[in-house]
Design an enzyme around this catalytic site. Structure first.
Site, mmCIF file in Angstrom:
data_model
loop_
_atom_site.group_PDB
_atom_site.id
_atom_site.type_symbol
_atom_site.label_atom_id
_atom_site.label_comp_id
_atom_site.label_asym_id
_atom_site.label_seq_id
_atom_site.Cartn_x
_atom_site.Cartn_y
_atom_site.Cartn_z
ATOM 1 N N HIS A 20 0.800 -1.226 0.000
ATOM 2 C CA HIS A 20 0.000 0.000 0.000
ATOM 3 C C HIS A 20 0.839 1.286 0.000
ATOM 4 C CE1 HIS A 20 -3.406 -2.560 1.075
ATOM 5 N NE2 HIS A 20 -2.716 -3.053 2.081
HETATM 6 C C1 BDR Z 1 -2.910 0.840 5.431
HETATM 7 O O1 BDR Z 1 -3.136 0.364 6.760
HETATM 8 C C2 BDR Z 1 -1.914 0.108 7.398
HETATM 9 O O2 BDR Z 1 -1.980 -1.080 8.134
HETATM 10 C C3 BDR Z 1 -0.854 0.104 6.327
HETATM 11 O O3 BDR Z 1 0.381 0.577 6.819
HETATM 12 C C4 BDR Z 1 -1.417 1.010 5.268
HETATM 13 O O4 BDR Z 1 -1.055 2.349 5.507
HETATM 14 C C5 BDR Z 1 -3.556 -0.135 4.465
HETATM 15 O O5 BDR Z 1 -4.932 -0.209 4.702
#
Ligand code: BDR
Ligand code: CA
Length: 311
Positions: free
Chosen positions: A242
């Site tokens: 992500h």
């Molecule tokens: C987001 O949630 C967090 O756990 C990750 O770092 C990312 O920023 C993904 O949904």
């Protein structure tokens, strides 16, 4: 080569750490500061983890500022299941030598942005948006003075990853996200619709593992950890990556397609808390938000691998 000044606000976090390794190694970015916030793990750990990553990357010239310990109005969230109890997966945590910047992250954001020309400093928010919302409350002119705000957060076609309708970062502090989206600044949002197209497949992890540099080795180890979690949680092999997406867009915008839109965040309902209503029926000439609809997964990994290649 044009250079983009940037502040990264994050909650490392395995994928935050990968995003930091990418940004620390990219010559096209002038990294003014890394700010941290409680999110995936508590704030004292995200701040320490950012300093660990900074030390591995050899970038102690970049200040790290600790930020909000809790969301604006809700109890702290947490995503230790996806990041390990200390936030950096299998990486052995250590007490980093580099110091913490003076004052809270929200103050640092205000000071760093306001003393530079309007529109010149981009902010990447890779965790709950608490620090940026606090900064906007502290300095009313901030939203007008900011350059592009690139965020990892939200979900539309893909549905949520924390509830049926919400993605973690927005769900964790929906009130802060609502402040940021309503502020009038330009926001480019990389939600799950795009980030689920960027997957850490086995060959992509191996390509990073083969590089002889500490940041590349650490990145490969972080992705191996995510691969194991993905296997155990979903029976799938290739976890989504992500947080590097907004950084990758700053470096190579052609890897993504964006659509003008208006984004609003649900704050009133517990059932749909943190839902991002992404409205495409807007006038593209005046729309302040853009939503990433596609991502070139191989392109993002090639960028990561090329950038982490030792000189
Ligand atoms: C987001 O949630 C967090 O756990 C990750 O770092 C990312 O920023 C993904 O949904
Ligand atoms: Ca994050």
């Amino acid at each position: 080569m044009s250079i983009q000044s940037l502040i990264i606000d994050c909650d490392p976090g395995v994928d935050d750490a990968v995003a930091l390794f990418l940004a620390f190694a990219a010559p096209e970015l002038e990294l003014l500061a890394v700010c941290t916030v409680g999110g995936n793990v508590p704030a004292h750990l995200t701040q320490r983890n950012a300093r660990i990553v900074r030390q591995i990357a050899g970038r102690e010239d970049v200040p790290v500022y600790g930020g909000a310990e809790r969301p604006l109005k809700r109890p702290p969230a947490g995503a230790g299941d996806f990041h390990g109890p200390e936030g950096l997966g299998d990486l052995e945590p250590f007490e980093p030598t580099g110091i913490i910047g003076d004052g809270p992250a929200a103050n640092a954001i205000v000071d760093l942005v306001m003393k530079r020309p309007a529109g010149s400093v981009a902010v990447a928010v890779l965790g709950p948006m608490t620090n940026l919302a606090l900064a906007m409350k502290r300095e009313r002119r901030l939203a007008d003075h900011l350059g592009p705000v690139v965020v990892m957060g939200g979900a539309r076609s893909e549905g949520g990853n924390i509830t049926a309708s919400a993605e973690f970062n927005i769900w964790a502090d929906p009130d802060a996200a609502a402040v940021v989206f309503a502020s009038g600044c330009d926001v480019i949002a990389f939600g799950l619709d795009a980030t689920h197209q960027v997957r850490a497949t086995e060959p992509r992890i191996r390509a990073l593992q083969a590089l002889r540099s500490e940041p590349a080795r650490a990145t490969a180890a972080l992705l191996r950890f995510s691969q194991r979690v993905e296997r155990e949680a979903n029976g799938a092999e290739a976890p989504p990556l992500h947080d590097p997406c907004p950084i990758a867009w700053l470096l190579k915008p052609e890897l993504f397609s964006l659509k003008p839109c208006r984004i609003e965040v649900e704050t009133a309902s517990e059932l749909t808390r943190g839902h991002t209503a992404v409205e495409f029926r807007v006038d593209p000439a005046t729309a302040r938000h853009r939503w990433a609809t596609t991502a070139d997964g191989q392109g993002v990994f090639d960028l990561l691998t090329d950038t982490l290649k030792p000189a």
